[in-house]
Structure formats: structure tokens, C-alpha cells
Design a protein around this motif. Structure first.
Motif, PDB file in Angstrom:
ATOM      1  N   LYS A  51      16.281  11.225  -9.963  1.00 58.43           N
ATOM      2  CA  LYS A  51      15.753  11.625 -11.230  1.00 58.43           C
ATOM      3  C   LYS A  51      16.771  12.400 -11.548  1.00 58.43           C
ATOM      4  CE  LYS A  51      12.709  15.250 -12.904  1.00 58.43           C
ATOM      5  NZ  LYS A  51      11.722  16.158 -12.673  1.00 58.43           N
ATOM      6  N   GLU A  52      17.857  13.174 -10.867  1.00 57.54           N
ATOM      7  CA  GLU A  52      19.069  13.886 -11.319  1.00 57.54           C
ATOM      8  C   GLU A  52      20.149  12.634 -12.091  1.00 57.54           C
ATOM      9  OE1 GLU A  52      22.684  16.327  -9.667  1.00 57.54           O
ATOM     10  OE2 GLU A  52      20.614  16.717  -8.864  1.00 57.54           O
ATOM     11  N   GLU A  61       0.748  -1.331   0.014  1.00 61.69           N
ATOM     12  CA  GLU A  61       0.045  -0.071   0.071  1.00 61.69           C
ATOM     13  C   GLU A  61       0.820   1.125   0.023  1.00 61.69           C
ATOM     14  OE1 GLU A  61      -2.598  -0.376   3.480  1.00 61.69           O
ATOM     15  OE2 GLU A  61      -3.742  -2.060   2.406  1.00 61.69           O
ATOM     16  N   SER A  62       1.986   1.443   0.578  1.00 63.02           N
ATOM     17  CA  SER A  62       2.948   2.219   0.772  1.00 63.02           C
ATOM     18  C   SER A  62       4.248   2.003   0.233  1.00 63.02           C
ATOM     19  CB  SER A  62       2.799   2.827   2.085  1.00 63.02           C
ATOM     20  OG  SER A  62       3.291   1.916   3.156  1.00 63.02           O
ATOM     21  N   PRO A  63       4.600   2.355  -1.176  1.00 64.11           N
ATOM     22  CA  PRO A  63       5.656   2.061  -1.705  1.00 64.11           C
ATOM     23  C   PRO A  63       6.638   2.881  -1.147  1.00 64.11           C
ATOM     24  CG  PRO A  63       4.167   2.854  -3.356  1.00 64.11           C
ATOM     25  CD  PRO A  63       3.304   2.423  -1.939  1.00 64.11           C
ATOM     26  N   ALA A  64       7.771   2.679  -1.056  1.00 62.94           N
ATOM     27  CA  ALA A  64       8.685   3.676  -0.767  1.00 62.94           C
ATOM     28  C   ALA A  64       9.132   4.530  -1.669  1.00 62.94           C
ATOM     29  CB  ALA A  64      10.036   2.642  -0.325  1.00 62.94           C
ATOM     30  N   PRO A  65       9.327   5.783  -1.502  1.00 56.63           N
ATOM     31  CA  PRO A  65       9.428   6.812  -2.514  1.00 56.63           C
ATOM     32  C   PRO A  65      10.839   6.686  -2.847  1.00 56.63           C
ATOM     33  CG  PRO A  65       9.447   7.756  -0.094  1.00 56.63           C
ATOM     34  CD  PRO A  65       8.993   6.404   0.054  1.00 56.63           C
ATOM     35  N   LYS A  96      21.006  12.685 -16.098  1.00 56.89           N
ATOM     36  CA  LYS A  96      22.391  12.626 -16.618  1.00 56.89           C
ATOM     37  C   LYS A  96      22.631  11.608 -17.439  1.00 56.89           C
ATOM     38  CE  LYS A  96      24.571  15.412 -12.610  1.00 56.89           C
ATOM     39  NZ  LYS A  96      25.071  15.365 -11.530  1.00 56.89           N
ATOM     40  N   ARG A  97      22.593  10.329 -16.903  1.00 61.98           N
ATOM     41  CA  ARG A  97      22.551   9.110 -17.660  1.00 61.98           C
ATOM     42  C   ARG A  97      22.176   9.118 -19.121  1.00 61.98           C
ATOM     43  NH1 ARG A  97      26.185   6.438 -18.839  1.00 61.98           N
ATOM     44  NH2 ARG A  97      26.051   4.186 -19.392  1.00 61.98           N
TER      45      ARG A  97
END
Length: 164
Positions: free
Chosen positions: A54-55, A44-48, A59-60
Motif C-alpha cells: 500500500k505504501e 478460497e484463501s488468496p494470499a494477503p 508513493k508511486r
């Protein structure tokens, strides 16, 4: 006794001491109901995702080696499409050539190869000579049997008529 929501939140927040953690895990090992509650709470509450992810991904994605790989994959795909198109064009051209060359053939007059024509001529000559031999044999047998019949008639007439 089952685990409560407070124990679940302490487990997820890693706020349990070693003894509580061991007791919690041992209970989960023996109780399917509590294990399912833990699994449901986790789903129910996936880890953020971490903030830096994102950065790092951006970059990749813009890195030179990633762009080269992407270009190579696109070029490979385009070359595959080119070769398939080329094979199709060659197939169509060959089909048209065959169609036009077969269209000029005379399908109603049989054309035999020279060797076939010679063997057909030899076969006809052999059939003719065999037919002539067979006809001569038949004529000879017919004439011979007619002579035998005539001779037998002559003998029977002589016997029945008294010598005349």
C-alpha cells in the motif's frame, strides 16, 4: 489414496520436506480429484498482499513522473475532444454556407453554360437545315410521283378512249 486436509495445509504453509513434497506433487500429477481440491483451496484463501505494498503504491501514485503521465493523458483526451468539436463546427458552418448559397439559386429557370448554349444553337440550326432538306426532298418526290401518275393516267385514257 487421496491427499488429506493436513497435507494441503502443510503444502500451503511450505512445511513439507523434500521427499513429502515430491510424493505430494507426483500424486497431484496422476490424480485429478486431489488437484481440483488443491486449486479450490488456493482460490478460497488468496494470499494477503504484503504490508509494504500500500505504501509503495501510494508513493508511486504521487510521484512526479506518474502525475506528468496522467496530465498528458488528460490533455490528449481533451485535445481529441477539441478537434472533434472543431471539425463539427466547421462542418456546420460549411453546410450553412452551402444552404444559403443554394437558396438564392433559381431552380425553375434552367441556366445553361455559354458553351452549352452555343452548341444547342448550332444543333437547332442543323436540325432546321436538315428539316428543310427533308421537306424539299419529300415535296420533290411527291411532285415527281404525281407527274408519273398523271402521265400513266393520260396514257391509259388514250388507250381506252382511242386516242383522245
Amino acid at each position: 489414496m487421496h491427499i488429506n486436509n493436513n497435507d494441503l495445509s502443510n503444502f500451503q504453509d511450505e512445511e513439507m520436506n523434500t521427499d513429502e513434497l515430491i510424493a505430494f506433487l507426483q500424486h497431484l500429477d496422476t490424480c485429478d480429484y486431489c488437484l481440483e481440491q488443491l486449486i479450490d483451496a488456493q482460490s478460497e484463501s488468496p494470499a494477503p498482499a504484503p504490508a509494504y505494498m500500500k505504501e509503495t503504491i501510494m508513493k508511486r501514485a504521487t510521484a512526479a513522473d506518474t502525475q506528468v503521465q496522467k496530465t498528458a493523458v488528460n490533455a490528449t483526451h481533451q485535445m481529441r475532444i477539441f478537434y472533434q468539436g472543431l471539425r463539427t463546427v466547421v462542418g456546420v458552418v460549411l453546410a450553412l454556407i452551402m444552404l444559403f448559397s443554394l437558396g438564392q439559386m433559381d431552380w425553375f429557370t434552367p441556366q445553361l453554360p455559354q458553351s452549352t448554349a452555343r452548341s444547342a444553337q448550332a444543333r437547332r440550326e442543323a436540325q432546321t437545315s436538315f428539316r428543310n432538306f427533308s421537306d424539299g426532298l419529300t415535296d420533290g418526290l411527291t411532285d415527281g410521283s404525281q407527274k408519273v401518275v398523271d402521265y400513266i393516267n393520260s396514257i391509259s385514257n388514250t388507250i381506252t378512249n382511242g386516242g383522245n
